[in-house]
Design a protein around this motif. Structure first.
Motif, mmCIF file in Angstrom:
data_model
loop_
_atom_site.group_PDB
_atom_site.id
_atom_site.type_symbol
_atom_site.label_atom_id
_atom_site.label_comp_id
_atom_site.label_asym_id
_atom_site.label_seq_id
_atom_site.Cartn_x
_atom_site.Cartn_y
_atom_site.Cartn_z
ATOM 1 N N GLY A 18 24.865 6.391 68.790
ATOM 2 C CA GLY A 18 26.583 6.769 68.450
ATOM 3 C C GLY A 18 26.731 6.975 66.547
ATOM 4 O O GLY A 18 28.122 6.483 67.177
ATOM 5 N N GLN A 19 25.867 7.768 66.396
ATOM 6 C CA GLN A 19 26.432 8.079 64.999
ATOM 7 C C GLN A 19 26.131 9.680 65.223
ATOM 8 O O GLN A 19 26.413 10.113 65.880
ATOM 9 N N HIS A 20 26.661 9.596 63.820
ATOM 10 C CA HIS A 20 27.419 11.776 63.685
ATOM 11 C C HIS A 20 25.831 12.457 63.516
ATOM 12 O O HIS A 20 25.228 11.665 62.576
ATOM 13 N N LEU A 21 26.188 13.839 63.297
ATOM 14 C CA LEU A 21 24.886 14.007 62.702
ATOM 15 C C LEU A 21 24.979 14.296 61.540
ATOM 16 O O LEU A 21 26.199 14.146 60.206
ATOM 17 N N GLN A 22 23.700 14.174 61.152
ATOM 18 C CA GLN A 22 23.645 13.787 59.285
ATOM 19 C C GLN A 22 22.619 14.555 58.635
ATOM 20 O O GLN A 22 21.184 14.437 59.984
ATOM 21 N N LEU A 23 22.903 15.405 57.894
ATOM 22 C CA LEU A 23 21.532 16.441 57.349
ATOM 23 C C LEU A 23 20.618 15.958 56.354
ATOM 24 O O LEU A 23 20.365 14.565 55.756
ATOM 25 N N LEU A 24 19.344 16.098 57.617
ATOM 26 C CA LEU A 24 17.609 15.585 56.518
ATOM 27 C C LEU A 24 16.953 16.243 55.695
ATOM 28 O O LEU A 24 16.476 15.917 54.560
ATOM 29 N N LEU A 25 17.842 17.541 55.538
ATOM 30 C CA LEU A 25 17.223 18.191 55.257
ATOM 31 C C LEU A 25 17.317 20.271 55.482
ATOM 32 O O LEU A 25 17.771 20.145 56.556
ATOM 33 N N LYS A 26 17.235 21.027 54.208
ATOM 34 C CA LYS A 26 17.496 22.188 54.926
ATOM 35 C C LYS A 26 16.499 23.226 53.747
ATOM 36 O O LYS A 26 15.770 22.331 52.491
ATOM 37 N N TYR A 27 16.618 24.457 54.427
ATOM 38 C CA TYR A 27 15.773 25.585 53.639
ATOM 39 C C TYR A 27 16.491 26.420 52.964
ATOM 40 O O TYR A 27 17.579 27.350 53.794
ATOM 41 N N PHE A 28 16.577 27.363 51.885
ATOM 42 C CA PHE A 28 17.420 28.278 51.846
ATOM 43 C C PHE A 28 16.252 29.826 51.428
ATOM 44 O O PHE A 28 16.433 30.279 51.719
ATOM 45 N N SER A 29 15.868 29.365 50.015
ATOM 46 C CA SER A 29 14.874 29.466 49.541
ATOM 47 C C SER A 29 14.142 28.846 48.654
ATOM 48 O O SER A 29 14.042 28.140 48.866
ATOM 49 N N GLY A 30 12.643 30.378 47.892
ATOM 50 C CA GLY A 30 11.885 29.334 47.524
ATOM 51 C C GLY A 30 11.285 28.818 47.985
ATOM 52 O O GLY A 30 10.164 29.533 48.936
ATOM 53 N N ASP A 31 10.430 27.738 47.276
ATOM 54 C CA ASP A 31 9.221 26.194 47.681
ATOM 55 C C ASP A 31 9.300 26.240 49.302
ATOM 56 O O ASP A 31 10.640 25.528 50.044
ATOM 57 N N PRO A 32 8.620 27.234 49.850
ATOM 58 C CA PRO A 32 8.705 27.097 51.613
ATOM 59 C C PRO A 32 8.359 25.339 52.454
ATOM 60 O O PRO A 32 8.960 24.821 53.365
ATOM 61 N N LEU A 33 7.868 24.641 51.171
ATOM 62 C CA LEU A 33 7.704 23.069 51.437
ATOM 63 C C LEU A 33 9.146 22.259 51.071
ATOM 64 O O LEU A 33 9.797 22.435 50.142
ATOM 65 N N VAL A 34 10.009 22.163 52.025
ATOM 66 C CA VAL A 34 11.007 21.369 51.646
ATOM 67 C C VAL A 34 10.918 19.659 51.974
ATOM 68 O O VAL A 34 10.679 19.470 52.584
ATOM 69 N N LYS A 35 11.004 19.129 50.768
ATOM 70 C CA LYS A 35 11.385 17.357 51.224
ATOM 71 C C LYS A 35 12.982 16.701 50.931
ATOM 72 O O LYS A 35 13.698 17.841 50.671
ATOM 73 N N GLY A 36 12.551 16.195 52.379
ATOM 74 C CA GLY A 36 14.468 15.680 52.459
ATOM 75 C C GLY A 36 14.594 13.871 52.618
ATOM 76 O O GLY A 36 14.112 13.237 52.006
ATOM 77 N N ILE A 37 15.706 13.606 52.906
ATOM 78 C CA ILE A 37 15.243 12.288 53.227
ATOM 79 C C ILE A 37 14.951 11.566 53.959
ATOM 80 O O ILE A 37 14.262 12.223 54.459
ATOM 81 N N LYS A 38 14.926 10.002 53.853
ATOM 82 C CA LYS A 38 13.878 9.220 54.342
ATOM 83 C C LYS A 38 12.615 9.736 54.584
ATOM 84 O O LYS A 38 11.556 9.194 56.114
ATOM 85 N N GLY A 39 11.263 9.942 53.889
ATOM 86 C CA GLY A 39 10.519 10.230 53.859
ATOM 87 C C GLY A 39 9.972 11.625 54.686
ATOM 88 O O GLY A 39 8.974 12.328 54.861
ATOM 89 N N PHE A 40 11.193 12.308 55.217
ATOM 90 C CA PHE A 40 11.089 13.472 56.043
ATOM 91 C C PHE A 40 10.993 14.934 55.234
ATOM 92 O O PHE A 40 11.222 14.756 53.654
ATOM 93 N N GLU A 41 9.847 15.649 55.524
ATOM 94 C CA GLU A 41 9.924 16.934 54.940
ATOM 95 C C GLU A 41 9.507 18.721 56.470
ATOM 96 O O GLU A 41 9.189 18.106 57.377
ATOM 97 N N ALA A 42 9.818 19.230 55.947
ATOM 98 C CA ALA A 42 9.222 21.023 56.821
ATOM 99 C C ALA A 42 9.054 21.216 55.936
ATOM 100 O O ALA A 42 9.357 21.995 54.793
ATOM 101 N N GLU A 43 8.397 22.202 56.643
ATOM 102 C CA GLU A 43 7.636 23.651 56.077
ATOM 103 C C GLU A 43 8.359 24.759 56.873
ATOM 104 O O GLU A 43 7.833 24.890 57.917
ATOM 105 N N PHE A 44 8.452 25.614 56.066
ATOM 106 C CA PHE A 44 9.317 27.467 56.361
ATOM 107 C C PHE A 44 7.508 28.489 56.835
ATOM 108 O O PHE A 44 7.761 28.977 55.191
ATOM 109 N N ILE A 45 7.474 28.805 57.217
ATOM 110 C CA ILE A 45 6.560 29.869 57.657
ATOM 111 C C ILE A 45 7.380 30.746 58.577
ATOM 112 O O ILE A 45 7.872 31.074 59.860
ATOM 113 N N LYS A 46 7.845 31.823 57.331
ATOM 114 C CA LYS A 46 8.292 33.153 57.867
ATOM 115 C C LYS A 46 7.793 34.248 59.169
ATOM 116 O O LYS A 46 8.222 33.964 59.278
ATOM 117 N N SER A 47 5.813 33.713 58.375
ATOM 118 C CA SER A 47 5.210 35.127 59.175
ATOM 119 C C SER A 47 5.387 34.134 60.696
ATOM 120 O O SER A 47 5.241 35.280 61.939
#
Lengths: 118, 114
Positions: A41-70
């Motif tokens: 029932g709610q809108h889209l909220q941003l958890l995390l984002k990756y632009f450049s730099g460290d491929p391991l990104v930490k977001g809100i509420k304990g979430f993280e994501a890993e960018f693996i370019k290959s």
């Protein structure tokens, strides 16, 4: 054209279980990557984002994501989920600097519904 | 925290009628967007708007659709003659930059065409 694929459509976990949601994108250039969450029932909220730099990104509420370019992947993780994490999760991508689209258009994956059982 | 505001939250309209969905973006933002999400499907880009003109639109955004920023605060999406398949959740979003680094979404308008 860019596309985003989320492997899991519906995930059911018990509280305290670990979470990993897969996301792959198809684009060879520089990209910006996002994970959005949509609680019922709610809108889209941003958890995390990756632009450049460290491929391991930490977001809100304990979430993280890993960018693996290959692997063209940007998987979302959380070590221990809570009942309140029940929601739909969307991976999204847009052109990074120098990309063909300068409007910031987001391409979304089809979403993953996460259900956490108390 | 600044918000993007959308009204109404739910609109029911008859097929063939015109509808206008309204959005108030964050006040100092310059880039504006509409997305839609048909029930059970992915969120799809419709249109982006900058400097009082459309900067990009998708194949979905045909002649039935139009956008406007009639004053300094509102950003509207008009569907001239609604079809059943226009039933969806419509999200407005705004960005201070080009949107390349993400933006803020509104809570959406659920449009039901009957």
């Amino acid at each position: 054209a860019q596309s985003v694929s989320q492997h899991n459509h519906h995930v059911i976990l018990s509280e305290a279980a670990s979470l990993e949601l897969g996301c792959n994108y198809s684009y060879g250039g520089t990209v910006n990557l996002f994970w959005y969450v949509q609680y019922p029932g709610q809108h889209l909220q941003l958890l995390l984002k990756y632009f450049s730099g460290d491929p391991l990104v930490k977001g809100i509420k304990g979430f993280e994501a890993e960018f693996i370019k290959s692997k063209f992947s940007f998987n979302l993780r959380k070590p221990s989920v809570q009942w309140s994490d029940t929601a739909e999760y969307f991976c999204a991508v847009n052109d990074g600097p120098g990309g063909s689209s300068n409007t910031g258009k987001l391409i979304f994956g089809q979403g993953t519904t996460l259900q956490v059982k108390p | 925290e600044p918000e993007v505001t959308q009204t109404p939250s739910h609109q029911v309209t008859q097929m063939g009628q015109e509808v206008i969905l309204r959005c108030v973006p964050i006040s100092n933002h310059l880039y504006f967007y509409w997305y839609r999400q048909i029930l059970g499907q992915k969120v799809e880009f419709l249109v982006s708007f900058y400097n009082n003109e459309i900067s990009e639109k998708s194949e979905i955004f045909d002649d039935q659709f139009s956008v406007e920023r009639p004053d300094g605060s509102n950003f509207t999406l008009k569907i001239r003659s609604t079809k059943l398949e226009d039933s969806a959740m419509y999200f407005c979003a705004s960005s201070g930059g080009q949107g390349v680094y993400g933006y803020t979404f509104g809570s959406g308008t659920r449009l039901t065409v009957v």
